[in-house]
Design a protein around this motif. Structure first.
Motif, PDB file in Angstrom:
ATOM      1  N   PRO A   1      68.945  -8.214 -65.787  1.00 16.79           N
ATOM      2  CA  PRO A   1      68.481  -9.539 -65.853  1.00 16.79           C
ATOM      3  C   PRO A   1      69.469 -10.661 -65.925  1.00 16.79           C
ATOM      4  O   PRO A   1      68.833 -11.869 -66.184  1.00 16.79           O
ATOM      5  N   PHE A   2      70.760 -10.343 -66.144  1.00 14.91           N
ATOM      6  CA  PHE A   2      71.946 -11.364 -66.223  1.00 14.91           C
ATOM      7  C   PHE A   2      72.789 -10.999 -64.980  1.00 14.91           C
ATOM      8  O   PHE A   2      72.846 -10.005 -64.240  1.00 14.91           O
ATOM      9  N   LYS A   3      73.802 -12.231 -64.661  1.00 14.86           N
ATOM     10  CA  LYS A   3      74.667 -11.851 -63.623  1.00 14.86           C
ATOM     11  C   LYS A   3      75.864 -11.089 -64.057  1.00 14.86           C
ATOM     12  O   LYS A   3      76.148 -11.211 -65.318  1.00 14.86           O
ATOM     13  N   THR A   4      76.596 -10.684 -63.064  1.00 11.48           N
ATOM     14  CA  THR A   4      77.727  -9.905 -63.483  1.00 11.48           C
ATOM     15  C   THR A   4      78.880 -10.305 -62.234  1.00 11.48           C
ATOM     16  O   THR A   4      78.395 -10.869 -61.049  1.00 11.48           O
ATOM     17  N   GLY A   5      79.910  -9.660 -62.400  1.00 10.05           N
ATOM     18  CA  GLY A   5      81.086 -10.072 -61.372  1.00 10.05           C
ATOM     19  C   GLY A   5      81.115  -8.942 -60.426  1.00 10.05           C
ATOM     20  O   GLY A   5      79.898  -8.199 -60.575  1.00 10.05           O
ATOM     21  N   LYS A   6      81.914  -9.020 -59.770  1.00 10.50           N
ATOM     22  CA  LYS A   6      82.080  -8.036 -58.876  1.00 10.50           C
ATOM     23  C   LYS A   6      82.277  -6.552 -59.094  1.00 10.50           C
ATOM     24  O   LYS A   6      82.725  -6.340 -60.165  1.00 10.50           O
ATOM     25  N   LEU A   7      82.117  -5.756 -58.180  1.00 14.56           N
ATOM     26  CA  LEU A   7      82.167  -4.334 -58.587  1.00 14.56           C
ATOM     27  C   LEU A   7      82.994  -3.768 -57.120  1.00 14.56           C
ATOM     28  O   LEU A   7      82.329  -3.795 -55.986  1.00 14.56           O
ATOM     29  N   THR A   8      84.486  -3.507 -57.388  1.00 13.60           N
ATOM     30  CA  THR A   8      85.349  -3.112 -56.336  1.00 13.60           C
ATOM     31  C   THR A   8      86.154  -1.933 -57.008  1.00 13.60           C
ATOM     32  O   THR A   8      85.815  -1.498 -58.143  1.00 13.60           O
ATOM     33  N   SER A   9      87.076  -1.534 -56.033  1.00  7.42           N
ATOM     34  CA  SER A   9      88.011  -0.414 -56.620  1.00  7.42           C
ATOM     35  C   SER A   9      88.807  -0.973 -57.807  1.00  7.42           C
ATOM     36  O   SER A   9      89.423   0.315 -58.675  1.00  7.42           O
ATOM     37  N   SER A  10      88.761  -2.034 -58.296  1.00  6.26           N
ATOM     38  CA  SER A  10      89.637  -2.564 -59.231  1.00  6.26           C
ATOM     39  C   SER A  10      88.687  -2.148 -60.705  1.00  6.26           C
ATOM     40  O   SER A  10      89.207  -2.261 -61.715  1.00  6.26           O
ATOM     41  N   GLU A  11      87.334  -2.476 -60.408  1.00  5.98           N
ATOM     42  CA  GLU A  11      86.268  -1.990 -61.506  1.00  5.98           C
ATOM     43  C   GLU A  11      85.908  -0.957 -61.705  1.00  5.98           C
ATOM     44  O   GLU A  11      85.106  -0.261 -62.649  1.00  5.98           O
ATOM     45  N   CYS A  12      85.830   0.198 -60.630  1.00  2.00           N
ATOM     46  CA  CYS A  12      85.383   1.352 -60.596  1.00  2.00           C
ATOM     47  C   CYS A  12      86.221   2.475 -59.926  1.00  2.00           C
ATOM     48  O   CYS A  12      86.816   2.544 -58.872  1.00  2.00           O
ATOM     49  N   LYS A  13      86.735   3.572 -60.790  1.00  2.00           N
ATOM     50  CA  LYS A  13      87.328   4.508 -60.386  1.00  2.00           C
ATOM     51  C   LYS A  13      86.740   5.919 -60.777  1.00  2.00           C
ATOM     52  O   LYS A  13      86.135   6.137 -61.693  1.00  2.00           O
ATOM     53  N   PHE A  14      87.213   6.728 -59.806  1.00  2.00           N
ATOM     54  CA  PHE A  14      86.850   8.020 -60.212  1.00  2.00           C
ATOM     55  C   PHE A  14      87.442   8.781 -61.362  1.00  2.00           C
ATOM     56  O   PHE A  14      88.717   8.519 -61.600  1.00  2.00           O
ATOM     57  N   CYS A  15      86.587   9.517 -62.209  1.00  2.00           N
ATOM     58  CA  CYS A  15      87.078  10.091 -63.522  1.00  2.00           C
ATOM     59  C   CYS A  15      87.229  11.460 -63.181  1.00  2.00           C
ATOM     60  O   CYS A  15      88.348  12.279 -63.554  1.00  2.00           O
ATOM     61  N   HIS A  16      86.093  12.167 -63.232  1.00  2.00           N
ATOM     62  CA  HIS A  16      86.027  13.762 -63.063  1.00  2.00           C
ATOM     63  C   HIS A  16      84.638  14.163 -62.611  1.00  2.00           C
ATOM     64  O   HIS A  16      83.879  13.360 -62.227  1.00  2.00           O
ATOM     65  N   MET A  17      84.645  15.488 -62.505  1.00  2.00           N
ATOM     66  CA  MET A  17      83.666  16.198 -61.712  1.00  2.00           C
ATOM     67  C   MET A  17      83.078  16.939 -63.214  1.00  2.00           C
ATOM     68  O   MET A  17      83.698  17.452 -64.060  1.00  2.00           O
ATOM     69  N   GLU A  18      81.717  17.130 -63.101  1.00  2.00           N
ATOM     70  CA  GLU A  18      81.085  17.780 -64.073  1.00  2.00           C
ATOM     71  C   GLU A  18      79.719  18.358 -63.502  1.00  2.00           C
ATOM     72  O   GLU A  18      79.341  18.247 -62.287  1.00  2.00           O
ATOM     73  N   GLN A  19      79.073  19.338 -64.187  1.00  3.49           N
ATOM     74  CA  GLN A  19      77.782  19.834 -63.797  1.00  3.49           C
ATOM     75  C   GLN A  19      76.648  19.076 -64.346  1.00  3.49           C
ATOM     76  O   GLN A  19      76.416  18.707 -65.512  1.00  3.49           O
ATOM     77  N   ALA A  20      75.876  18.656 -63.403  1.00  2.00           N
ATOM     78  CA  ALA A  20      74.704  17.683 -63.633  1.00  2.00           C
ATOM     79  C   ALA A  20      73.665  18.335 -64.372  1.00  2.00           C
ATOM     80  O   ALA A  20      73.364  19.682 -64.144  1.00  2.00           O
ATOM     81  N   THR A  21      72.961  17.716 -65.381  1.00  3.67           N
ATOM     82  CA  THR A  21      71.689  18.207 -65.798  1.00  3.67           C
ATOM     83  C   THR A  21      70.555  18.127 -64.923  1.00  3.67           C
ATOM     84  O   THR A  21      70.465  17.416 -64.058  1.00  3.67           O
TER      85      THR A  21
END
Length: 87
Positions: A46-66
């Motif tokens: 319900p609120f505005k946000t800034g951009k989402l690019t490679s500066s804001e979002c980075k691969f972290c790790h892999m895991e097994q999904a529930t």
């Protein structure tokens, strides 16, 4: 199902920094696809946000999904884990 976890930080209009993870099947590697999943999630807020690019979002790790995560991915293609300032 193995999933890739993308660690994401996006600034809200009130100055708070949202922290959430975007989970996608490990075979999804196109960054723009992953960022678009994050943008879809942000549009649901319900609120505005800034951009989402490679500066804001980075691969972290892999895991097994529930089972919950697997079902969400089957329905939407992705799953979000909200960590901080997401509501």
């Amino acid at each position: 199902m193995k999933v890739s976890v993308w660690d994401t930080y996006v600034q809200r209009e009130d100055g708070e920094i949202m922290h959430f993870d975007i989970l996608v099947p490990n075979l999804v590697t196109n960054e723009e696809t992953i960022f678009n999943y994050g943008r879809t999630y942000l549009k649901s807020k319900p609120f505005k946000t800034g951009k989402l690019t490679s500066s804001e979002c980075k691969f972290c790790h892999m895991e097994q999904a529930t089972e919950t995560i697997i079902n969400a991915i089957k329905n939407k293609g992705f799953y979000i884990i909200e960590m901080e300032h997401c509501n």
